[in-house]
Design a protein around this motif. Structure first.
Motif, PDB file in Angstrom:
ATOM      1  N   MET A 178       0.841  -1.157  -0.165  1.00  0.00           N
ATOM      2  CA  MET A 178      -0.046   0.031  -0.021  1.00  0.00           C
ATOM      3  C   MET A 178       0.878   1.373  -0.069  1.00  0.00           C
ATOM      4  N   GLY A 198      -8.480   3.387  10.929  1.00  0.00           N
ATOM      5  CA  GLY A 198      -7.200   2.609  11.657  1.00  0.00           C
ATOM      6  C   GLY A 198      -7.468   2.172  12.846  1.00  0.00           C
ATOM      7  N   LYS A 199      -8.618   1.814  13.445  1.00  0.00           N
ATOM      8  CA  LYS A 199      -8.817   1.214  14.881  1.00  0.00           C
ATOM      9  C   LYS A 199      -8.286   0.018  14.919  1.00  0.00           C
ATOM     10  N   THR A 216      -5.915  -1.563  13.146  1.00  0.00           N
ATOM     11  CA  THR A 216      -4.666  -1.711  12.902  1.00  0.00           C
ATOM     12  C   THR A 216      -3.797  -1.144  14.180  1.00  0.00           C
ATOM     13  N   GLN A 224     -12.874  -8.479  16.373  1.00  0.00           N
ATOM     14  CA  GLN A 224     -14.344  -8.218  15.911  1.00  0.00           C
ATOM     15  C   GLN A 224     -14.892  -9.391  15.408  1.00  0.00           C
ATOM     16  N   GLU A 283     -15.123  -3.664  18.320  1.00  0.00           N
ATOM     17  CA  GLU A 283     -16.548  -3.701  17.924  1.00  0.00           C
ATOM     18  C   GLU A 283     -17.234  -4.679  18.768  1.00  0.00           C
TER      19      GLU A 283
HETATM   20  N1  ATP Z   1      -4.644  -6.423   5.317  1.00  0.00           N
HETATM   21  C1  ATP Z   1      -4.576  -5.129   4.666  1.00  0.00           C
HETATM   22  N2  ATP Z   1      -4.054  -4.780   3.650  1.00  0.00           N
HETATM   23  C2  ATP Z   1      -3.991  -3.739   3.046  1.00  0.00           C
HETATM   24  N3  ATP Z   1      -4.569  -2.559   3.754  1.00  0.00           N
HETATM   25  C3  ATP Z   1      -5.343  -2.477   4.832  1.00  0.00           C
HETATM   26  C4  ATP Z   1      -5.336  -4.105   5.267  1.00  0.00           C
HETATM   27  N4  ATP Z   1      -6.134  -4.220   6.446  1.00  0.00           N
HETATM   28  C5  ATP Z   1      -6.691  -2.630   6.464  1.00  0.00           C
HETATM   29  N5  ATP Z   1      -6.142  -1.969   5.547  1.00  0.00           N
HETATM   30  C6  ATP Z   1      -6.301  -0.573   5.428  1.00  0.00           C
HETATM   31  O1  ATP Z   1      -5.855   0.103   6.404  1.00  0.00           O
HETATM   32  C7  ATP Z   1      -6.661   1.143   6.706  1.00  0.00           C
HETATM   33  C8  ATP Z   1      -7.216   1.139   8.283  1.00  0.00           C
HETATM   34  O2  ATP Z   1      -7.930  -0.164   8.406  1.00  0.00           O
HETATM   35  P1  ATP Z   1      -8.666  -0.568   9.640  1.00  0.00           P
HETATM   36  O3  ATP Z   1      -8.981  -1.919   9.749  1.00  0.00           O
HETATM   37  O4  ATP Z   1      -7.414  -0.525  10.865  1.00  0.00           O
HETATM   38  O5  ATP Z   1      -9.701   0.348  10.095  1.00  0.00           O
HETATM   39  P2  ATP Z   1     -10.974   0.532  11.119  1.00  0.00           P
HETATM   40  O6  ATP Z   1     -10.914   1.833  11.657  1.00  0.00           O
HETATM   41  O7  ATP Z   1     -10.713  -0.408  11.949  1.00  0.00           O
HETATM   42  O8  ATP Z   1     -12.144   0.356  10.142  1.00  0.00           O
HETATM   43  P3  ATP Z   1     -13.539  -0.517  10.409  1.00  0.00           P
HETATM   44  O9  ATP Z   1     -14.364   0.533  11.376  1.00  0.00           O
HETATM   45  O10 ATP Z   1     -14.427  -0.520   9.002  1.00  0.00           O
HETATM   46  O11 ATP Z   1     -13.407  -1.616  11.353  1.00  0.00           O
HETATM   47  C9  ATP Z   1      -7.860   1.145   5.774  1.00  0.00           C
HETATM   48  O12 ATP Z   1      -7.748   2.304   4.893  1.00  0.00           O
HETATM   49  C10 ATP Z   1      -7.871  -0.237   5.339  1.00  0.00           C
HETATM   50  O13 ATP Z   1      -8.328  -0.179   3.897  1.00  0.00           O
END
Ligand code: ATP
Length: 277
Positions: free
Chosen positions: A18, A45-46, A48, A90, A168
């Motif tokens: 990415m 990003g939560k 992550t 989750q 979540e």
């Molecule tokens: N395995 C992956 N490979 C590439 N990009 C990823 C991967 N997992 C997440 N992303 C990207 O990283 C960013 C953060 O994702 P993340 O899952 O941490 O968000 P989140 O806040 O938990 O989302 P949600 O509320 O939808 O669960 C997003 O842009 C997502 O598309």
């Protein structure tokens, strides 16, 4: 001991392949003993953040500290960290690996090198504590989603973590199971565990959290008590998150002076209710 359990210092994380970082220049401190919530739009990003917090991912830049010490990514340190920083995913399917409930709950304890007697005792206690005795020998695939979520939480709590990360946890739970989860978390927090929960449920955050982090595009944009955070209504609207209905209605009472007519108040409340549809 530091008042911060876990600290992120200018952390960056970009997924392989990415270009945009999922976590960018993130500085955030989780205070010990609090019920914390992390909110933000889908993809902010939560998840992550959680995967970095328990060492499943390693930042490309910046530092993460656990109880004042930088994370160490060798195998033994990570086993210890994951015992202290428990993560409930989750989706239970990502977490449950054994074939029966009691096998799954004992899995993490086996990794800690405890004796069989101690493991059996701890599993027995946690099954009782989480009301899972009748499901102990049931195959995991026969459980409902709500039951699977409870098994995941029990499987993490059996390790007696200092910090519990919940991604979540109320997603897909009905009102009864949401209330039961709230009671369980109250007990867990009362027994001394710090909690950090990612959620989209702002009403829950308003009622439950002591401290709120607001993320946008991998950065911390706001933090504080729910009252402080939701008072920044303009920022919350700009982030397309809004504020909890209960907060908005209660704030209305602060703005109403003695001479405001009840009918005017009713009109305003109806207007707010429609905005929340
Ligand atoms: N395995 C992956 N490979 C590439 N990009 C990823 C991967 N997992 C997440 N992303 C990207 O990283 C960013 C953060 O994702 P993340 O899952 O941490 O968000 P989140 O806040 O938990 O989302 P949600 O509320 O939808 O669960 C997003 O842009 C997502 O598309």
């Amino acid at each position: 001991m530091s008042q911060w359990l876990l600290e992120f210092e200018d952390v960056y994380y970009t997924y392989p392949g990415m270009t945009q970082p999922a976590i960018a220049s993130l500085t955030l401190r989780i205070p010990q003993g609090k019920r914390c919530a992390v909110i933000g739009q889908n993809g902010c990003g939560k998840t992550t953040l959680f995967l970095l917090a328990n060492g499943l991912y390693k930042p490309q830049q910046g530092k993460i500290y656990w109880q004042g010490k930088p994370l160490n990514y060798n195998r033994q340190s990570l086993i210890q960290l994951r015992q202290q920083v428990g993560l409930v995913f989750q989706n239970p399917e990502q977490q449950l690996i054994a074939s029966t409930v009691e096998e799954d709950i004992s899995y993490g304890l086996c990794n800690l090198g405890l004796s069989e007697i101690v493991i059996a005792e701890r599993v027995k206690q946690i099954l009782t504590q989480f009301g899972l005795n009748s499901l102990a020998t049931r195959p995991i695939h026969q459980l409902s989603l709500g039951q699977k979520k409870r098994v995941c939480l029990a499987g993490v709590m059996v390790l007696q973590p200092t910090l519990l990360l919940l991604d979540e946890p109320t997603a897909y739970l009905d009102p009864l199971h949401t209330r039961q989860l709230a009671q369980t978390l109250t007990k867990i927090h009362g027994a001394g565990t710090t909690i950090l929960m990612a959620t989209h449920d702002l009403e829950w955050v308003y009622r439950w959290a002591d401290w709120v982090f607001v993320l946008e595009q991998g950065k911390l944009v706001l933090e504080g008590t729910p009252q402080d955070v939701f008072t920044q209504q303009d920022i919350m609207e700009t982030l397309q998150l809004g504020v909890p209905l209960a907060f908005e209605l209660l704030s209305l009472l602060d703005k109403v002076d003695r001479v405001t007519m009840i009918e005017q108040l009713k009109t305003k409340i109806l207007h707010i209710l429609f905005q929340h549809l």
